[in-house]
Design a protein around this motif. Structure first.
Motif, mmCIF file in Angstrom:
data_model
loop_
_atom_site.group_PDB
_atom_site.id
_atom_site.type_symbol
_atom_site.label_atom_id
_atom_site.label_comp_id
_atom_site.label_asym_id
_atom_site.label_seq_id
_atom_site.Cartn_x
_atom_site.Cartn_y
_atom_site.Cartn_z
ATOM 1 N N GLN A 267 0.580 -1.221 0.065
ATOM 2 C CA GLN A 267 0.280 0.125 0.328
ATOM 3 C C GLN A 267 0.731 1.015 0.123
ATOM 4 N N LEU A 268 1.924 1.162 0.446
ATOM 5 C CA LEU A 268 3.255 2.483 1.041
ATOM 6 C C LEU A 268 3.761 2.576 -0.901
ATOM 7 N N ASN A 269 3.558 1.357 -1.325
ATOM 8 C CA ASN A 269 4.525 1.788 -2.231
ATOM 9 C C ASN A 269 3.726 2.199 -4.121
ATOM 10 N N ARG A 270 2.271 2.300 -3.019
ATOM 11 C CA ARG A 270 1.537 2.553 -4.643
ATOM 12 C C ARG A 270 1.098 4.054 -4.534
ATOM 13 N N VAL A 271 1.138 4.773 -3.144
ATOM 14 C CA VAL A 271 1.103 5.831 -3.138
ATOM 15 C C VAL A 271 2.517 6.819 -3.224
ATOM 16 N N GLY A 272 4.076 6.038 -3.427
ATOM 17 C CA GLY A 272 5.216 6.258 -3.567
ATOM 18 C C GLY A 272 5.080 6.592 -4.794
ATOM 19 N N PHE A 288 2.077 12.374 3.445
ATOM 20 C CA PHE A 288 3.064 12.932 4.338
ATOM 21 C C PHE A 288 4.153 12.686 4.885
ATOM 22 N N ILE A 289 4.186 11.610 4.926
ATOM 23 C CA ILE A 289 5.418 10.799 5.517
ATOM 24 C C ILE A 289 6.621 10.668 4.656
ATOM 25 N N LEU A 290 5.878 10.404 3.479
ATOM 26 C CA LEU A 290 6.952 9.807 2.515
ATOM 27 C C LEU A 290 7.562 11.604 1.710
ATOM 28 N N GLU A 291 7.050 12.176 1.491
ATOM 29 C CA GLU A 291 7.465 13.558 1.535
ATOM 30 C C GLU A 291 7.897 14.515 2.734
ATOM 31 N N ASN A 292 8.024 13.743 3.451
ATOM 32 C CA ASN A 292 8.841 14.700 4.642
ATOM 33 C C ASN A 292 9.577 13.534 5.573
ATOM 34 N N ARG A 293 11.069 13.395 4.851
ATOM 35 C CA ARG A 293 11.482 12.218 5.269
ATOM 36 C C ARG A 293 12.854 13.023 6.377
ATOM 37 N N GLU A 294 12.285 14.199 7.498
ATOM 38 C CA GLU A 294 12.832 14.504 8.085
ATOM 39 C C GLU A 294 12.389 14.039 9.290
ATOM 40 N N HIS A 295 11.514 12.592 9.232
ATOM 41 C CA HIS A 295 10.981 12.496 10.836
ATOM 42 C C HIS A 295 11.789 11.063 10.799
ATOM 43 N N GLY A 296 12.688 10.671 9.397
ATOM 44 C CA GLY A 296 13.841 10.246 10.325
ATOM 45 C C GLY A 296 13.235 8.529 10.270
ATOM 46 N N LEU A 297 12.186 8.336 9.049
ATOM 47 C CA LEU A 297 11.608 6.438 9.689
ATOM 48 C C LEU A 297 11.900 5.933 8.179
ATOM 49 N N GLY A 298 12.780 4.871 8.378
ATOM 50 C CA GLY A 298 12.990 3.725 7.208
ATOM 51 C C GLY A 298 11.871 3.366 6.378
ATOM 52 N N GLU A 299 11.631 3.075 5.833
ATOM 53 C CA GLU A 299 10.782 2.085 4.850
ATOM 54 C C GLU A 299 9.953 1.399 5.487
ATOM 55 N N THR A 300 10.068 0.772 6.212
ATOM 56 C CA THR A 300 9.815 -0.683 6.628
ATOM 57 C C THR A 300 8.711 0.110 7.964
ATOM 58 N N GLU A 301 9.501 1.056 8.724
ATOM 59 C CA GLU A 301 8.963 1.546 9.667
ATOM 60 C C GLU A 301 7.844 2.514 9.063
ATOM 61 N N SER A 302 7.868 3.124 7.787
ATOM 62 C CA SER A 302 6.517 3.926 7.805
ATOM 63 C C SER A 302 5.911 3.510 6.791
ATOM 64 N N ALA A 303 5.755 1.780 6.351
ATOM 65 C CA ALA A 303 4.603 0.986 6.137
ATOM 66 C C ALA A 303 4.567 0.288 7.098
ATOM 67 N N PHE A 304 4.444 0.348 8.483
ATOM 68 C CA PHE A 304 3.966 -0.618 9.868
ATOM 69 C C PHE A 304 3.286 0.558 9.641
#
Length: 525
Positions: A267-272, A288-304
């Motif tokens: 689902q996250l990859n579809r938004v990407g 929001f998370i994909l466009e604001n990487r300053e939160h420092g979340l990795g791909e798996t963290e973001s997906a979960f």
């Protein structure tokens, strides 16, 4: 040997005559007894340097500890709390577990000392096998928890949640229309509404998401496993950690993790991909998370992180809505009072909106009372003390040591007669003051959790439950089928009813008029 016999004259020892394997059995048996004694001592006799005891404990001297029935364990906990006090100590094998079971104690321990109980206990079953260490719900306090929490709060704070009200209204009207067409499947209509709303907020998906969609079904099954994880001592691996290395152990949990990872990552990859192709899907948490990487979340963290909002949010929101509708059918006199308020404020020939919320205190009180009467997560989610917590009652001080697992038991808290007189009665008026207004400073931790672990999606969830139940109760008179048995605990998360709740819906205006009103319903215009 003679001196030993004289010291223990009643126990004839003949160790030289025992075969080797009997020596081993004797050694193992003795070691087991000593280990059990150590467990009991640690569980019940530990005191601090100030000699303060743990809260009282129901008697139990079995190796297993305080065992709970597989079905409705919260009722057993409530019996213990009624007998031994508002805060009790139990044991699950080698682990001490403190259960908080009154409103006052919950405020004093879980809220006022919230910083001290903000952590989560290590959970191999839930935090590692089931979620791969990626779950915000089970994450210990630390840098990852703070990063994930900050990202969610940035997107789900009250002002941000308010912007989704037109979306929630437009999908809530479909619940009414779907009930008109197919009243017997009201559960699916409610779950589809919850899934559609959360999918839009999480991923920007604008088309409806059906409760029968394969991914929704898979995630719902995972939530059933999640409910098991909330039971103290449900999985042996949390007491015997090396079990997680056995390939055959915990297959259900490992499958759950793989399901989450596959669905959430996809689902996250579809938004990407949508962002890369400049496709305008509107705001969403994933974008929001994909466009604001300053939160420092990795791909798996973001997906979960985004996925947990969808899987948990849609399931719990759907259960909350069904609980309110069941309460309306179960208590027709209280339903009639809400509808009288709606008739006076809105009338029957136009549908209510979010703009009417402040003028409908009885409607809001009805929702609060329904979710108090049948709280969704009866056992609560485990907390962990990161420092000693001192609690006093009747001039007696108790100490909950650092590192102790603590549950705020929602079922017992909502049945505290000091906070909720006649707790088994359904009384929405308990939430209304003498002037007919909704009481101020209402504490809803029995719905959304405690202190620093309160549900970050609560503002979005509150609005979803309000507008959907508002429209259904305005549109229909709800009754129970008198020929069918009623299990009014059906929608408690993790519980299964002996027979499903059957609600009958009778339109309060002619069907054709109701359909026209809802088809034209556009409150944000």
């Amino acid at each position: 040997m003679n001196s030993l016999h004289s010291a223990l004259p009643l126990i004839p020892l003949q160790l030289p005559d025992l075969p080797i394997y009997e020596h081993a059995q004797l050694f193992i048996g003795t070691a087991a007894c000593l280990a059990a004694a150590g467990v009991f001592a640690r569980a019940y006799l530990v005191k601090s340097e100030s000699n303060l005891p743990l809260p009282p404990s129901p008697p139990n001297w079995t190796f297993q500890g305080h065992t709970l029935p597989p079905r409705r364990p919260f009722l057993t906990m409530a019996e213990w709390i009624d007998e031994y006090g508002p805060v009790i100590t139990t044991r699950s094998r080698f682990t001490k577990v403190v259960i908080v079971g009154s409103y006052k104690a919950a405020v004093e321990i879980m809220e006022n000392q919230g910083k001290s109980v903000a952590d989560r206990p290590r959970s191999i079953s839930a935090g590692e096998l089931f979620s791969g260490g990626m779950s915000l719900t089970f994450a210990p306090v630390g840098e990852r928890f703070r990063r994930m929490r900050k990202a969610l709060h940035s997107h789900l704070q009250p002002k941000a949640a308010e912007t989704y009200q037109p979306l929630q209204s437009s999908h809530a009207k479909n619940v009414v229309l779907n009930i008109l067409d197919d009243p017997h499947n009201f559960r699916n209509h409610v779950l589809s509404y919850a899934a559609t709303t959360v999918m839009k907020v999480a991923y920007g998906k604008s088309t409806p998401t059906s409760a029968t969609h394969p991914e929704v079904i898979e995630l719902h099954r995972n939530m059933e496993v999640f409910a098991k994880l909330l039971r103290p001592g449900a999985f042996l691996v949390d007491s015997i950690p090396w079990l997680k290395y056995l390939p055959w152990y915990g297959r259900e949990l490992k499958r759950g993790y793989e399901t989450y990872k596959r669905i959430h990552t996809g689902q996250l990859n579809r938004v990407g991909e949508q962002i890369k192709s400049n496709e305008d899907t509107g705001p969403s948490l994933a974008r929001f998370i994909l466009e604001n990487r300053e939160h420092g979340l990795g791909e798996t963290e973001s997906a979960f992180l985004v996925g947990s909002m969808f899987s948990a949010g849609s399931d719990t929101t759907g259960s909350a809505i069904c609980t309110v509708l069941m309460a309306a059918a179960r208590f027709p006199e209280e339903q009639a009072k809400v509808q009288a308020e709606l008739d006076a404020v809105v009338g029957r020939h136009q549908a209510p909106t979010f703009a009417d919320q402040k003028s409908l205190p009885r409607m809001q009180a009805f929702i609060y009372e329904a979710l108090r009467w049948r709280p969704l997560a009866t056992n609560g989610v485990p907390h962990r003390t990161n420092e000693d917590v001192i609690w006093a009652i009747h001039q007696e001080n108790y100490r909950i040591p650092a590192g102790t697992t603590v549950y705020g038991n929602h079922w017992s808290i909502t049945r505290d007669p000091d906070a909720y007189p006649e707790p088994d009665a359904f009384k929405p008026e308990r939430w209304i003051d003498d002037h007919g207004n909704l009481k101020e400073n209402i504490n809803l931790f029995f719905i959304y959790g405690f202190g620093r672990r309160v549900c970050p999606g609560q503002h979005l969830a509150q609005r979803s439950v309000f507008i959907s139940t508002l429209l259904v109760i305005w549109a229909f008179r709800l009754t129970l089928d008198p020929t069918k048995p009623v299990d009014d605990m059906e929608f408690i998360i993790g519980e299964k009813a002996d027979s499903p709740c059957v609600i009958e819906f009778e339109a309060r205006v002619p069907d054709a008029e109701l359909r026209h009103i809802m088809e034209e319903y556009c409150p944000d215009s």
